[in-house]
Design a protein around this motif. Structure first.
Motif, short mmCIF file in Angstrom:
data_model
loop_
_atom_site.label_atom_id
_atom_site.label_comp_id
_atom_site.label_asym_id
_atom_site.label_seq_id
_atom_site.Cartn_x
_atom_site.Cartn_y
_atom_site.Cartn_z
N LEU A 165 0.85 -1.07 0.05
CA LEU A 165 0.09 -0.02 -0.10
C LEU A 165 0.86 1.16 -0.01
O LEU A 165 1.94 1.32 0.48
CB LEU A 165 -0.78 -0.04 1.18
N PHE A 166 0.39 2.34 -0.59
CA PHE A 166 1.32 3.70 -0.53
C PHE A 166 0.62 4.79 0.08
O PHE A 166 -0.67 4.36 0.49
CB PHE A 166 1.60 3.74 -2.20
N SER A 167 1.16 5.78 0.17
CA SER A 167 0.67 6.72 0.91
C SER A 167 -0.76 7.33 0.08
O SER A 167 -0.32 7.44 -1.28
CB SER A 167 1.74 8.05 1.28
N GLY A 168 -1.52 7.68 0.71
CA GLY A 168 -2.62 8.12 -0.23
C GLY A 168 -4.05 7.45 0.51
O GLY A 168 -4.11 6.70 1.44
N SER A 169 -5.18 7.73 -0.20
CA SER A 169 -6.62 7.42 0.08
C SER A 169 -6.60 5.92 -0.09
O SER A 169 -6.01 5.36 -0.69
CB SER A 169 -7.65 8.16 -0.43
N ILE A 170 -7.82 5.24 1.00
CA ILE A 170 -8.00 4.07 0.56
C ILE A 170 -8.40 3.74 -1.09
O ILE A 170 -8.32 2.90 -1.64
CB ILE A 170 -9.23 3.61 1.81
N ARG A 171 -9.12 4.88 -1.34
CA ARG A 171 -9.77 4.92 -2.61
C ARG A 171 -8.69 4.75 -3.73
O ARG A 171 -8.87 3.83 -4.71
CB ARG A 171 -10.65 6.21 -3.18
N ASN A 206 -11.90 7.96 1.75
CA ASN A 206 -11.12 9.02 1.99
C ASN A 206 -9.98 9.00 2.85
O ASN A 206 -9.12 9.72 2.98
CB ASN A 206 -11.70 10.39 2.18
N TYR A 207 -10.07 7.87 3.84
CA TYR A 207 -9.05 7.44 4.86
C TYR A 207 -7.58 7.57 4.33
O TYR A 207 -7.21 7.02 3.45
CB TYR A 207 -9.23 6.39 5.49
N GLU A 208 -6.79 8.34 4.75
CA GLU A 208 -5.14 8.46 4.38
C GLU A 208 -4.35 7.33 4.69
O GLU A 208 -4.24 7.44 6.00
CB GLU A 208 -4.87 9.76 4.49
N VAL A 209 -4.03 6.38 4.01
CA VAL A 209 -3.26 5.68 4.33
C VAL A 209 -1.72 6.09 4.47
O VAL A 209 -1.15 6.76 3.52
CB VAL A 209 -3.09 4.52 3.29
N MET A 210 -1.05 5.49 5.63
CA MET A 210 0.19 5.99 5.53
C MET A 210 1.28 4.80 4.78
O MET A 210 0.82 3.83 4.13
CB MET A 210 0.82 5.74 6.97
N GLU A 211 2.45 5.31 4.48
CA GLU A 211 3.34 4.48 3.33
C GLU A 211 3.37 2.71 4.04
O GLU A 211 3.39 2.76 5.13
CB GLU A 211 4.78 5.06 3.54
N ARG A 212 3.31 2.06 3.25
CA ARG A 212 3.16 0.61 3.23
C ARG A 212 1.96 0.38 4.08
O ARG A 212 2.12 -0.85 4.59
CB ARG A 212 4.49 0.13 3.97
N GLY A 213 0.89 1.20 4.34
CA GLY A 213 -0.27 0.68 5.12
C GLY A 213 0.11 0.65 6.67
O GLY A 213 -0.61 -0.20 7.25
N SER A 214 1.13 1.20 7.07
CA SER A 214 1.52 1.07 8.58
C SER A 214 0.41 1.21 9.80
O SER A 214 0.52 0.69 10.77
CB SER A 214 2.86 1.77 8.76
N THR A 215 -0.63 2.07 9.27
CA THR A 215 -1.72 2.30 10.23
C THR A 215 -2.65 1.05 10.23
O THR A 215 -3.55 1.39 10.93
CB THR A 215 -2.15 3.66 10.19
N LEU A 216 -2.64 0.20 9.42
CA LEU A 216 -3.61 -0.56 9.32
C LEU A 216 -2.96 -2.20 9.82
O LEU A 216 -1.76 -2.34 9.46
CB LEU A 216 -4.00 -0.91 7.96
N SER A 217 -3.94 -3.09 10.14
CA SER A 217 -3.41 -4.44 10.53
C SER A 217 -3.06 -5.06 9.47
O SER A 217 -3.68 -4.77 8.12
CB SER A 217 -4.47 -5.02 11.13
#
Length: 182
Positions: free
Chosen positions: A26-32, A68-79
């Motif tokens: 996953l990259f930095s940017g929205s879920i969309r 619109n949730y903003e993902v951190m680089e490599r999805g670090s804020t998600l499990s």
């Protein structure tokens, strides 16, 4: 579908293949944008259709900002499980004819394992699917299972056929079942 693979343009061939890896990128940017990969031809309606098919409505709706949730680089804020769900949704919006799942369920938490198992069944329906897995529960419903050892095919058949052969697959099944009971 009866067409020699060499007759496809490489770009067109790649559009027909969906890939879900163990380590989701996953990259930095929205879920969309992580789902659509910035493809403007994929509408929110198509995204929500894929989300519903995967069974991930509650997960997406709980995120602050939803799509619109903003993902951190490599999805670090998600499990790991949440990253994997996004990967499944991504594949669904592109609707490929060929699906490759490479250890797609190996690093998920138990809470999302059932959701991902259901998503896997839905993803595989009507597609040629290549599933690479150590968890036998992931592959037990496959038409044909190939058992590899040191890069060589040592057994092949359905789950039931392989259990009856009493070979490596049967031994692996017994080990995994014993561990699961503990």
């Amino acid at each position: 579908d009866g067409t020699d693979i060499r007759d496809y343009e490489l770009h067109e061939l790649r559009l027909q293949i969906g890939l879900v890896l163990q380590d989701v990128f996953l990259f930095s940017g929205s879920i969309r944008n992580n789902i659509t990969l910035y493809n403007p031809g994929i509408t929110d309606e198509k995204i929500w259709e894929a989300i519903r098919l995967v069974g991930a409505e509650r997960f997406i709706e709980r995120l602050p900002g939803g799509l619109n949730y903003e993902v951190m680089e490599r999805g670090s804020t998600l499990s790991a499980g949440q990253r994997q769900i996004i990967s499944f949704i991504r594949v669904m919006v592109y609707d490929p004819k060929i699906l490759i799942l490479d250890e797609a369920t190996s690093s998920i938490d138990s809470e999302t394992e059932e959701l991902i198992q259901q998503a896997t069944e839905k993803l595989m329906k009507g597609r040629t699917s290549i599933v690479i897995a150590h968890r036998l529960s992931t592959i037990q419903h496959a038409d044909t299972i190939f058992v590899l050892d040191k890069g060589e095919i040592i057994e092949s058949g359905s789950h039931d056929e392989l259990l009856r052969k009493d070979g490596m697959y049967s031994k692996l099944s017994s080990l995994q079942y014993a561990v699961a009971k503990e």
